[in-house]
Design a protein around this motif. Structure first.
Motif, mmCIF file in Angstrom:
data_model
loop_
_atom_site.group_PDB
_atom_site.id
_atom_site.type_symbol
_atom_site.label_atom_id
_atom_site.label_comp_id
_atom_site.label_asym_id
_atom_site.label_seq_id
_atom_site.Cartn_x
_atom_site.Cartn_y
_atom_site.Cartn_z
ATOM 1 N N VAL A 198 -80.397 27.974 -4.700
ATOM 2 C CA VAL A 198 -78.992 27.827 -5.112
ATOM 3 C C VAL A 198 -78.932 27.039 -6.422
ATOM 4 C CG1 VAL A 198 -76.729 26.910 -4.428
ATOM 5 C CG2 VAL A 198 -78.281 27.832 -2.703
ATOM 6 N N CYS A 203 -80.133 29.170 -9.284
ATOM 7 C CA CYS A 203 -79.137 30.181 -9.633
ATOM 8 C C CYS A 203 -78.005 29.527 -10.443
ATOM 9 C CB CYS A 203 -78.628 30.774 -8.329
ATOM 10 S SG CYS A 203 -77.492 32.063 -8.556
ATOM 11 N N TRP A 204 -77.573 28.330 -10.008
ATOM 12 C CA TRP A 204 -76.498 27.596 -10.696
ATOM 13 C C TRP A 204 -76.950 27.238 -12.119
ATOM 14 C CZ3 TRP A 204 -75.858 22.019 -11.575
ATOM 15 C CH2 TRP A 204 -74.539 21.669 -11.906
#
Ligand SMILES: NC(=O)c1ccc[n+]([C@@H]2O[C@H](COP(=O)([O-])OP(=O)(O)OC[C@H]3O[C@@H](n4cnc5c(N)ncnc54)[C@H](OP(=O)(O)O)[C@@H]3O)[C@@H](O)[C@H]2O)c1
Length: 467
Positions: free
Chosen positions: A125, A128-129
């Motif tokens: 996550v 991806c951020w």
């Protein structure tokens, strides 16, 4: 410790020198990275920067220092290394530039970010951020450097604008952040530096505007009241220039017609490329100037109009630009030709101010039509936190607080109109700009000025300056 390594390669259609200069002033990151709310330089050497990051809509502080600054070499290479420290994370950003032609280069961007340990499941996550943020930043940088021409407001924005009040939400920082491109990198030095004059430099938007113009390399003529205050303004502006620029100061009390005429004479002699009518004021109480004019009208309309009329012929000969700083408040008022000085009506400061700004817009459009080679651009800055707003509208200032634009954000469109080459030689003259897009001049029924009213307004103005 969890680390995140980001890597991007960005070809740019701007010269290595321009891109290096733009990135080296790292507080410009506010103009291109949507992950940054605000960025300010901390020291006059511009090697330490305070940022407010936009982390899921929350402002998170971070401080950057410029550790390595290698300017463009004879081989066409340049490099910047910055270290950022936030609460619980650090980032080392390396920006390597290589010339690929006279007006093109490639940026290789690398960010090494370290944070406290993140559980294994959350690592994808975080990755991806980080990828999304760096893509948005690179797209923003490309737009800032390559697509910084006029914007076209979308359908939703145009509809909100038509409804006046919803449109005014964009007068806050929100509107500034939504602009598709906010880069200010059109340098005006080179072989013939532009000479730009501006009034109202002792405070607020005028000071911020002059600092940005100094950063772009302009020679400046600062107009204000009081020798000491002008000297202070010059001292606050000079460190923004990357090399020695010429700064001249001229004192003028702009509520006086005689002083405005004197100033106009001096400005004509200085052969400016750009003149910015920025000085303005809103008053609670009615008062007359020494010339017997209602004071709001005198400062916000008669004086800038007189300067414009006096400068227009010589500026038109050289393809110069004049910029009028008016106000979005003018949408609320039409001109009242039967009572320009509030003699029959109870005085109301914001109304008087809005009418004066509308009058300046109207006569400016008239002169824009008269002089084809003159760039006469009218703009409004939205709502910015300045000493003028704090003293004239204290409740409004308190209520909006951090939602008000910074002075730098409020002066963005003025700096852009003064520096962008698209406005050379009268191109796009006579338009009314906000956030780099042309806007309608009237939104509320009954507030538009007809051609006949404009003529009556011009006659009223001529009477004021001749009596
Ligand atoms: N801030 C906003 O949200 C906003 C919104 C719409 C339009 N504007 C317009 O933006 C411009 C700048 O405003 P600001 O917010 O930066 O206000 P500010 O902080 O009060 O600055 C106004 C500047 O104008 C100068 N000035 C005022 N009266 C003058 C006079 N009689 N003679 C010479 N100079 C005079 C002031 O000089 P002194 O320091 O000597 O008084 C000061 O330098 C104004 O035209 C204003 O109407 C601002």
């Amino acid at each position: 410790m969890t680390t995140l390594n980001l890597h991007r390669v960005l070809p740019l259609k701007r010269s290595l020198a321009d891109v290096f200069r733009y990135l080296r002033d790292f507080d410009n990151i506010e103009q291109w990275d949507p992950g940054v709310f605000t960025a300010e330089r901390d020291d006059s050497a511009a090697s330490s920067f305070a940022l407010e990051l936009n982390v899921l809509g929350r402002a998170v502080p971070m401080r950057y220092t410029l550790d390595v600054c290698e300017p463009p070499s004879a081989q066409g290479q340049a490099r910047l290394v910055l270290t950022g420290v936030g609460d619980g994370f650090t980032a080392v950003d390396t920006l390597t530039l290589s010339a690929t032609g006279e007006a093109t280069c490639t940026l290789v961007y690398r960010a090494d970010i370290s944070t406290a340990d993140v559980p294994g499941l959350l690592k994808p996550v975080l990755n991806c951020w980080g990828e999304r943020l760096s893509n948005a930043a690179m797209n923003g940088l490309k737009a800032a450097l390559e697509n910084d021409g006029p914007a076209s407001p979308g359908m939703a924005e145009r509809m909100a604008e038509r409804l006046v009040l919803p449109g005014m939400i964009n007068y806050t920082r929100r509107g500034y952040r939504q602009m598709p491109s906010r880069g200010l990198s059109r340098y005006v030095d080179g072989a013939n530096p532009q000479r730009i004059g501006i009034s109202g430099v002792t405070s607020g938007l005028g000071l911020a505007c002059a600092q940005q113009l100094a950063r772009l390399g302009a020679d400046l003529v600062l107009v204000g009241r009081g020798t000491d205050r002008l000297a202070q303004a010059a001292a606050a502006i000079r460190p923004w220039a990357s090399h020695a620029i010429r700064i001249d100061c001229v004192e003028a009390e702009l509520s006086s017609i005689a002083a405005t005429r004197d100033l106009a004479e001096q400005l004509i002699g200085l052969e400016l490329d750009v003149w910015i009518n920025n000085a303005g004021a809103l008053f609670d109480e009615q008062a007359l100037t020494a010339d017997g004019l209602e004071r709001t009208m005198a400062i916000n309309f008669v004086s800038p109009a007189l300067l414009t009329q006096a400068l227009a012929p010589s500026f038109a000969r050289r393809g110069g630009r004049i910029i009028q700083v008016v106000s979005g408040g003018l949408y609320t008022q039409g001109i009242t030709l039967n009572d320009m000085a509030f003699t029959n009506e109870l005085f109301n400061g914001p109304k008087a101010y809005a009418r004066a700004k509308r009058a300046l817009l109207d006569v400016s459009q008239h002169w824009a039509e008269q002089y084809s080679n003159l760039g006469l651009h009218i703009m409004h800055p939205g709502w910015a936190a300045t000493p003028g707003v704090a003293s004239a509208l204290p409740d409004f200032n308190r209520r909006l607080g951090k939602r008000l634009r910074t002075p730098r954000q409020g002066s963005d469109t003025t700096v852009w109109l003064a520096s962008h080459p698209i406005f050379a030689n009268g191109h796009l003259s006579g338009r009314f700009w906000f956030d780099r897009a042309p806007r309608p001049t009237a939104l509320v029924p009954g507030t538009a000025t007809s051609a006949t009213d404009r003529q009556v307004l011009l006659s009223w103005y001529e009477q004021q300056i001749s009596s």
